[in-house]
Design an enzyme around this catalytic site. Sequence first.
Site, PDB file in Angstrom:
ATOM      1  N   PRO A  33     -19.401   5.155  27.454  1.00  0.00           N
ATOM      2  CA  PRO A  33     -19.997   4.197  26.509  1.00  0.00           C
ATOM      3  C   PRO A  33     -20.095   2.756  27.011  1.00  0.00           C
ATOM      4  O   PRO A  33     -20.627   1.909  26.319  1.00  0.00           O
ATOM      5  CB  PRO A  33     -19.053   4.289  25.305  1.00  0.00           C
ATOM      6  CG  PRO A  33     -17.718   4.633  25.893  1.00  0.00           C
ATOM      7  CD  PRO A  33     -18.022   5.511  27.074  1.00  0.00           C
ATOM      8  N   ALA A  35     -17.371   0.934  29.041  1.00  0.00           N
ATOM      9  CA  ALA A  35     -16.141   0.153  29.251  1.00  0.00           C
ATOM     10  C   ALA A  35     -16.030  -0.365  30.698  1.00  0.00           C
ATOM     11  O   ALA A  35     -15.659  -1.528  30.920  1.00  0.00           O
ATOM     12  CB  ALA A  35     -14.915   0.992  28.899  1.00  0.00           C
ATOM     13  N   ASP A  62     -26.547   6.499  32.889  1.00  0.00           N
ATOM     14  CA  ASP A  62     -25.898   7.661  32.254  1.00  0.00           C
ATOM     15  C   ASP A  62     -26.945   8.592  31.658  1.00  0.00           C
ATOM     16  O   ASP A  62     -28.058   8.182  31.361  1.00  0.00           O
ATOM     17  CB  ASP A  62     -24.930   7.219  31.145  1.00  0.00           C
ATOM     18  CG  ASP A  62     -23.827   8.244  30.899  1.00  0.00           C
ATOM     19  OD1 ASP A  62     -22.665   7.979  31.269  1.00  0.00           O
ATOM     20  OD2 ASP A  62     -24.116   9.334  30.341  1.00  0.00           O
ATOM     21  N   ASP A  79     -30.548  11.113  34.731  1.00  0.00           N
ATOM     22  CA  ASP A  79     -29.700  12.046  35.466  1.00  0.00           C
ATOM     23  C   ASP A  79     -29.618  11.624  36.936  1.00  0.00           C
ATOM     24  O   ASP A  79     -30.626  11.628  37.640  1.00  0.00           O
ATOM     25  CB  ASP A  79     -30.309  13.459  35.357  1.00  0.00           C
ATOM     26  CG  ASP A  79     -29.410  14.523  35.959  1.00  0.00           C
ATOM     27  OD1 ASP A  79     -28.488  14.184  36.738  1.00  0.00           O
ATOM     28  OD2 ASP A  79     -29.633  15.703  35.652  1.00  0.00           O
ATOM     29  N   ASP A 104     -17.565   6.955  37.588  1.00  0.00           N
ATOM     30  CA  ASP A 104     -16.597   7.628  36.713  1.00  0.00           C
ATOM     31  C   ASP A 104     -17.284   8.854  36.107  1.00  0.00           C
ATOM     32  O   ASP A 104     -16.871   9.374  35.087  1.00  0.00           O
ATOM     33  CB  ASP A 104     -16.158   6.643  35.626  1.00  0.00           C
ATOM     34  CG  ASP A 104     -14.872   7.048  34.927  1.00  0.00           C
ATOM     35  OD1 ASP A 104     -14.048   7.763  35.531  1.00  0.00           O
ATOM     36  OD2 ASP A 104     -14.685   6.645  33.755  1.00  0.00           O
ATOM     37  N   LYS A 144     -14.646   8.968  41.095  1.00  0.00           N
ATOM     38  CA  LYS A 144     -13.680   9.858  40.459  1.00  0.00           C
ATOM     39  C   LYS A 144     -13.826  11.288  40.956  1.00  0.00           C
ATOM     40  O   LYS A 144     -14.933  11.768  41.188  1.00  0.00           O
ATOM     41  CB  LYS A 144     -13.909   9.852  38.942  1.00  0.00           C
ATOM     42  CG  LYS A 144     -12.762  10.503  38.187  1.00  0.00           C
ATOM     43  CD  LYS A 144     -13.113  11.412  37.031  1.00  0.00           C
ATOM     44  CE  LYS A 144     -14.024  10.956  35.963  1.00  0.00           C
ATOM     45  NZ  LYS A 144     -13.274  10.411  34.838  1.00  0.00           N
TER      46      LYS A 144
HETATM   47  N1  SAM Z   1     -16.614   4.840  32.771  1.00  0.00           N
HETATM   48  C1  SAM Z   1     -17.132   5.097  31.422  1.00  0.00           C
HETATM   49  C2  SAM Z   1     -16.585   4.014  30.519  1.00  0.00           C
HETATM   50  O1  SAM Z   1     -15.609   3.371  30.908  1.00  0.00           O
HETATM   51  O2  SAM Z   1     -17.123   3.801  29.434  1.00  0.00           O
HETATM   52  C3  SAM Z   1     -16.756   6.494  30.955  1.00  0.00           C
HETATM   53  C4  SAM Z   1     -17.507   7.579  31.722  1.00  0.00           C
HETATM   54  S1  SAM Z   1     -17.321   9.228  31.117  1.00  0.00           S
HETATM   55  C5  SAM Z   1     -15.707   9.658  31.674  1.00  0.00           C
HETATM   56  C6  SAM Z   1     -18.368  10.174  32.179  1.00  0.00           C
HETATM   57  C7  SAM Z   1     -19.865   9.983  31.959  1.00  0.00           C
HETATM   58  O3  SAM Z   1     -20.610  10.649  32.991  1.00  0.00           O
HETATM   59  C8  SAM Z   1     -20.378  10.564  30.639  1.00  0.00           C
HETATM   60  O4  SAM Z   1     -20.856   9.537  29.812  1.00  0.00           O
HETATM   61  C9  SAM Z   1     -21.507  11.521  31.071  1.00  0.00           C
HETATM   62  O5  SAM Z   1     -22.631  11.494  30.209  1.00  0.00           O
HETATM   63  C10 SAM Z   1     -21.879  10.972  32.445  1.00  0.00           C
HETATM   64  N2  SAM Z   1     -22.620  11.927  33.287  1.00  0.00           N
HETATM   65  C11 SAM Z   1     -22.321  13.232  33.533  1.00  0.00           C
HETATM   66  N3  SAM Z   1     -23.245  13.800  34.316  1.00  0.00           N
HETATM   67  C12 SAM Z   1     -24.174  12.838  34.595  1.00  0.00           C
HETATM   68  C13 SAM Z   1     -25.388  12.819  35.354  1.00  0.00           C
HETATM   69  N4  SAM Z   1     -25.831  13.920  35.985  1.00  0.00           N
HETATM   70  N5  SAM Z   1     -26.096  11.656  35.420  1.00  0.00           N
HETATM   71  C14 SAM Z   1     -25.654  10.553  34.766  1.00  0.00           C
HETATM   72  N6  SAM Z   1     -24.509  10.511  34.037  1.00  0.00           N
HETATM   73  C15 SAM Z   1     -23.773  11.638  33.943  1.00  0.00           C
END
Ligand code: SAM
Length: 190
Positions: A33, A35, A62, A79, A104, A144
Amino acid sequence: NYRCRSAFKLLEIDETHNILRPGISVIDCGAAPGAWSQVAVGRVNATGYDLDAPVGFVLGVDLLHIPPLDGAVFLPHSDLQELAVQARIQESLPAGEAQVILSDVAPNASGIRELDQQRLAELCFCVFELARRVLSPGGTLLCKFWDGTNSRLLHSRLTQLFREVKTLKPAASRKESSEVYYLAKYYRKS
Ligand code: SAM
């Protein structure tokens, strides 16, 4: 006020390893979201709040919607695995380059450990490809991963691309999780 507790992991890592500084351009992969982007906006002075420091740039990407954030540019519904998205990222960066890439990114957990790890490994490789495209020489990547079967493969790929690779386990990560971060410094642009 951070949008998510994950902010504390980035703050902790940056406290020790000084990856963010005023004036640089940063890509935040998997930003929703938002952060980590909040932390990055502050550290690179993306709003120009500190009048005496250079003004940086933060680009968050994202699959999901990301609520607007002062000082950040977001590419939602994007994506990272798509080449067109990687091209959009490059076009959105000042001079087409970033000094730091943060990732992340995590797939939606299926509950099947091997499968989730495999999917995250694929995402990490896409982030490495993005680095090859837009990271400036000497740049930094924080990425990560869930420690497991593919770790060695990812690590060895990173050591080809960067002069220094460290594995970090932030205290702010929940203890039981297998989450680790690779901190790769001094990108060798070929
Ligand atoms: N670092 C973020 C924060 O502090 O708000 C939290 C990130 S969360 C752990 C992981 C994110 O990776 C999710 O919002 C997910 O939608 C995104 N994600 C997963 N696969 C993705 C892709 N193929 N392309 C872009 N984003 C992706």
